[in-house]
Design an enzyme around this catalytic site. Structure first.
Site, PDB file in Angstrom:
ATOM      1  N   CYS A   1      -9.390 -14.220  -4.948  1.00  0.00           N
ATOM      2  CA  CYS A   1      -8.925 -15.113  -5.954  1.00  0.00           C
ATOM      3  C   CYS A   1     -10.128 -15.242  -6.780  1.00  0.00           C
ATOM      4  CB  CYS A   1      -8.738 -16.729  -5.599  1.00  0.00           C
ATOM      5  SG  CYS A   1      -7.297 -16.680  -4.406  1.00  0.00           S
TER       6      CYS A   1
ATOM      7  N   GLY B   1      -6.830 -12.606  -9.478  1.00  0.00           N
ATOM      8  CA  GLY B   1      -5.493 -13.081  -8.725  1.00  0.00           C
ATOM      9  C   GLY B   1      -4.648 -13.155 -10.087  1.00  0.00           C
TER      10      GLY B   1
ATOM     11  N   ASN C   1     -11.846 -19.502  -2.597  1.00  0.00           N
ATOM     12  CA  ASN C   1     -11.605 -17.849  -2.583  1.00  0.00           C
ATOM     13  C   ASN C   1     -12.010 -17.504  -1.252  1.00  0.00           C
ATOM     14  OD1 ASN C   1     -13.446 -14.984  -3.925  1.00  0.00           O
ATOM     15  ND2 ASN C   1     -11.380 -15.190  -2.830  1.00  0.00           N
ATOM     16  N   GLY C   2     -11.076 -16.800  -0.666  1.00  0.00           N
ATOM     17  CA  GLY C   2     -11.149 -16.328   0.922  1.00  0.00           C
ATOM     18  C   GLY C   2      -9.986 -16.666   1.715  1.00  0.00           C
TER      19      GLY C   2
ATOM     20  N   TYR D   1     -13.382  -2.078  -5.276  1.00  0.00           N
ATOM     21  CA  TYR D   1     -12.365  -2.420  -6.068  1.00  0.00           C
ATOM     22  C   TYR D   1     -12.456  -3.646  -6.742  1.00  0.00           C
ATOM     23  CZ  TYR D   1      -7.495  -3.646  -6.813  1.00  0.00           C
ATOM     24  OH  TYR D   1      -6.134  -4.149  -7.621  1.00  0.00           O
TER      25      TYR D   1
HETATM   26  O1  LIG Z   1      -3.282   2.990  -2.112  1.00  0.00           O
HETATM   27  P1  LIG Z   1      -2.848   1.581  -2.901  1.00  0.00           P
HETATM   28  O2  LIG Z   1      -2.046   0.695  -1.868  1.00  0.00           O
HETATM   29  O3  LIG Z   1      -2.073   1.948  -3.967  1.00  0.00           O
HETATM   30  O4  LIG Z   1      -4.135   0.968  -3.269  1.00  0.00           O
HETATM   31  C1  LIG Z   1      -5.079   1.574  -3.990  1.00  0.00           C
HETATM   32  C2  LIG Z   1      -4.983   1.587  -5.415  1.00  0.00           C
HETATM   33  O5  LIG Z   1      -4.743  -0.016  -5.926  1.00  0.00           O
HETATM   34  C3  LIG Z   1      -5.904  -0.241  -6.705  1.00  0.00           C
HETATM   35  O6  LIG Z   1      -5.485  -0.104  -8.236  1.00  0.00           O
HETATM   36  P2  LIG Z   1      -4.840  -1.101  -9.036  1.00  0.00           P
HETATM   37  O7  LIG Z   1      -3.728  -0.723  -9.686  1.00  0.00           O
HETATM   38  O8  LIG Z   1      -4.684  -2.280  -8.217  1.00  0.00           O
HETATM   39  O9  LIG Z   1      -6.096  -1.695 -10.019  1.00  0.00           O
HETATM   40  P3  LIG Z   1      -7.106  -0.845 -11.163  1.00  0.00           P
HETATM   41  O10 LIG Z   1      -6.156  -0.733 -12.309  1.00  0.00           O
HETATM   42  O11 LIG Z   1      -8.117  -1.822 -11.283  1.00  0.00           O
HETATM   43  O12 LIG Z   1      -7.428   0.374 -10.451  1.00  0.00           O
HETATM   44  C4  LIG Z   1      -7.086   0.637  -6.625  1.00  0.00           C
HETATM   45  O13 LIG Z   1      -7.918   0.977  -7.487  1.00  0.00           O
HETATM   46  C5  LIG Z   1      -6.137   2.091  -6.135  1.00  0.00           C
HETATM   47  O14 LIG Z   1      -6.036   2.703  -7.230  1.00  0.00           O
HETATM   48  N1  LIG Z   2      -7.341 -14.481  -2.127  1.00  0.00           N
HETATM   49  C1  LIG Z   2      -7.878 -15.430  -1.873  1.00  0.00           C
HETATM   50  O1  LIG Z   2      -9.097 -15.917  -2.187  1.00  0.00           O
HETATM   51  C2  LIG Z   2      -6.926 -16.540  -1.422  1.00  0.00           C
HETATM   52  C3  LIG Z   2      -7.175 -17.880  -1.371  1.00  0.00           C
HETATM   53  C4  LIG Z   2      -6.536 -18.841  -0.315  1.00  0.00           C
HETATM   54  N2  LIG Z   2      -6.311 -18.290   1.206  1.00  0.00           N
HETATM   55  C5  LIG Z   2      -4.788 -18.911  -0.764  1.00  0.00           C
HETATM   56  O2  LIG Z   2      -3.861 -18.014  -0.136  1.00  0.00           O
HETATM   57  O3  LIG Z   2      -4.519 -19.419  -1.861  1.00  0.00           O
HETATM   58 MG   LIG Z   3      -6.606   1.638  -9.173  1.00  0.00          MG
END
Ligand SMILES: O=P(O)(O)OC[C@H]1O[C@H](OP(=O)(O)OP(=O)(O)O)[C@H](O)[C@@H]1O
Ligand SMILES: NC(=O)CC[C@H](N)C(=O)O
Ligand SMILES: [Mg+2]
Length: 504
Positions: free
Chosen positions: A2, A28, A102-103, A259
């Protein structure tokens, strides 16, 4: 993951908090919320499902009056996506207290019981953040004077640290007193402090998950909140800081650098962009070492997070770098979408090929990570359809084989494509001719190159070792049951909005 933000100012904070949340949207996409304290000491709250842009209309912004406030963008890791579990949460007693988190807490069940047994406190949702807020309220309630001193606040945070387990970066706001930000004793989730001096010489403070939010709102970065530390800012602008944990050990989540975070952010003294470039350098060296005979024609990133990594790999291998995929800028991040069906269809809507970059070529596709394999499987099919001869694939993170319990929604090992599989088996599943993963040591050193002071990281998704040392096998089995994609699908269907009055 988040995104959280908090501002103590002498002027209206609704617009700066809104702006900061748009900068943290990549953390998020499910829900967003802002709470402010107006000049009659009342909370003003707006939260709903959707992107920041959709949640706050003009009428909401006008109602969010006041010079102090906190905001949240949510990616759920507990409960459901229901609007009732969107943040901020607040409780009336003591003082009027609100919190963003967040967490993810790993002992929520016990805490819920404790709250009832010791304090007759009721928690109305399945959100761990609502529990956290009530634990803090319970400890603040023990102070006897009407005006809280910094010591009272820090004592309550110390007691909160003793009670709760897991990953947490939080900002809380107490009516008539001030705002306090704190981070878990391992500093798993990021949190920074910024400041700016207004035209009357008053120093205003801001907390945010990532430094990029400070930059854009016009605050200058002061420093990271330390693991275990609490920073308290009174509404008249005095700042107090104290270490509130017994054994703080900085061990940030390594996946933030791979990421989650934006490349233009600094987390714990590390430029996320520079760390990703170093990841590319190390992976490029490994490819050059281990794939000497491979006939790579072109290096292509899978947008968007891997772009900087792939560029560096191309440089190391002395091969051309090409943007073979075009990203639809109106589709968000796919990995943080709540369900697998949604994630699968989003990848296809998000990315499309420029076929001339693939036709009759041997391509090296680069991604930051392979988690469920949702992206890579489809991307490989698209590359083949565009005429690629051979497809090689490189991941800047090692094989992800274990669940995350600290704020990334990866609760079941069986949903992870690398769990229980060899590199060759994964290659076959995603349909590539050859696959290579970064080594863990290379990944950690890529980040440490920017800050040697970080000695440890939470690498649990690669190793199955959890830095808090409190994650039991039965806890993992339990979240696997409760939060698998199948369980979530069912729950989302039944997820009820408990706040009917807040529907529009
Ligand atoms: O193996 P998966 O389960 O697909 O997860 C990994 C992928 O998901 C994320 O991209 P995302 O589209 O969320 O965001 P980005 O545009 O910032 O790369 C990450 O960068 C990889 O591309
Ligand atoms: N990814 C998060 O930081 C989630 C915060 C909290 N555990 C929720 O579910 O809202
Ligand atoms: Mg990606």
């Amino acid at each position: 993951m988040c995104g959280i933000v908090g501002i103590v100012s002498q002027s209206a904070v609704n617009q700066p908090i809104y702006n900061a949340l748009t900068l943290l949207q990549h953390r998020g996409q499910d829900a967003a919320g802002i709470i402010t304290i107006d000049d009659e000491n009342r909370f003003r709250l707006r939260k709903s499902n959707g992107l920041v842009n959709d949640v706050f209309r003009q009428e909401h912004m006008l109602r969010l009056q006041g010079n102090a406030g906190v905001g949240h963008v949510r990616y759920p890791t507990a409960g459901s996506s229901s609007v009732s579990e969107a943040q901020p949460f607040y409780v009336n007693s003591p003082y009027g207290l609100t919190l963003v988190h967040n967490g993810n807490l790993t002992n929520s069940e016990e805490l819920k019981e404790k709250l009832f047994n010791l304090a007759r406190r009721h928690v109305n949702t399945n959100s761990d953040s609502e529990i956290l807020l009530n634990i803090l309220a319970y400890h603040l309630d023990k102070t006897e004077h009407p005006h809280l001193s910094a010591k009272d606040i820090f004592d309550a945070i110390k007691a909160t640290h003793r009670d709760i387990e897991g990953g947490y970066a939080c900002i809380a706001m107490i009516i008539g007193q001030g705002m306090v930000a704190f981070r878990d004793p391992h500093g798993i989730r990021p949190l920074v402090l910024g400041k700016r001096v207004d035209e009357n010489g008053f120093t205003e403070y801001m907390f945010a998950s990532e430094s990029v939010a400070l930059d854009i709102v016009g605050f200058e970065m002061v420093r990271d909140v330390l693991p275990g530390e609490a920073i308290y800012v009174t509404f008249d602008g005095q700042l107090f800081a104290q270490q509130c944990a017994n054994n703080p050990i900085l061990s940030p989540c390594i996946f933030e650098y791979v990421y989650f975070a934006r490349p233009d952010s600094y987390i714990d003294g590390v430029s996320v962009y520079a760390a990703r470039v170093h990841m590319g350098e190390r992976l490029g060296e490994k490819i050059a070492r281990e794939w000497q005979d491979l006939d790579i024609d072109v290096v292509i990133p899978i947008p968007e997070t891997s772009n900087d990594i792939a560029l560096r790999i191309a440089h190391c291998l002395n091969k051309p770098y090409r943007q073979g995929f075009v990203k639809n800028r109106y589709v968000g991040r796919t990995f943080i979408m709540p369900g697998q069906t949604q994630r699968v269809s989003a990848v296809r809507h998000k990315l499309n090929t420029i076929s001339s970059e693939f036709k009759d070529k041997n391509v090296l596709l680069v991604d930051d990570s392979i988690v469920r394999g949702t992206t890579s499987k489809q991307i490989v099919d698209m590359a083949r359809a565009a005429g690629a001869k051979k497809i090689y694939f490189a991941s800047a993170a090692p094989e992800i084989r274990y669940p995350n319990v600290y704020g990334i929604d990866m609760p079941t090992k069986n949903e992870l494509i690398a769990h229980g599989r060899t590199v060759e088996e994964i290659a076959e599943l995603i349909g590539v001719d050859k696959l290579i993963f970064q080594d863990l040591e290379a990944l950690t050193s890529a980040i440490q190159q920017e800050n040697q002071a970080i000695k440890f990281f939470d690498c649990s998704v690669f190793t199955g070792e959890y830095v808090t040392g409190t994650v039991s096998e039965s806890y993992l089995n339990n979240i696997a049951l409760q939060r698998s994609d199948a369980a979530k699908r069912k729950r989302e269907k039944d997820a009820t909005n408990l706040e009917i009055h807040n529907e529009r």
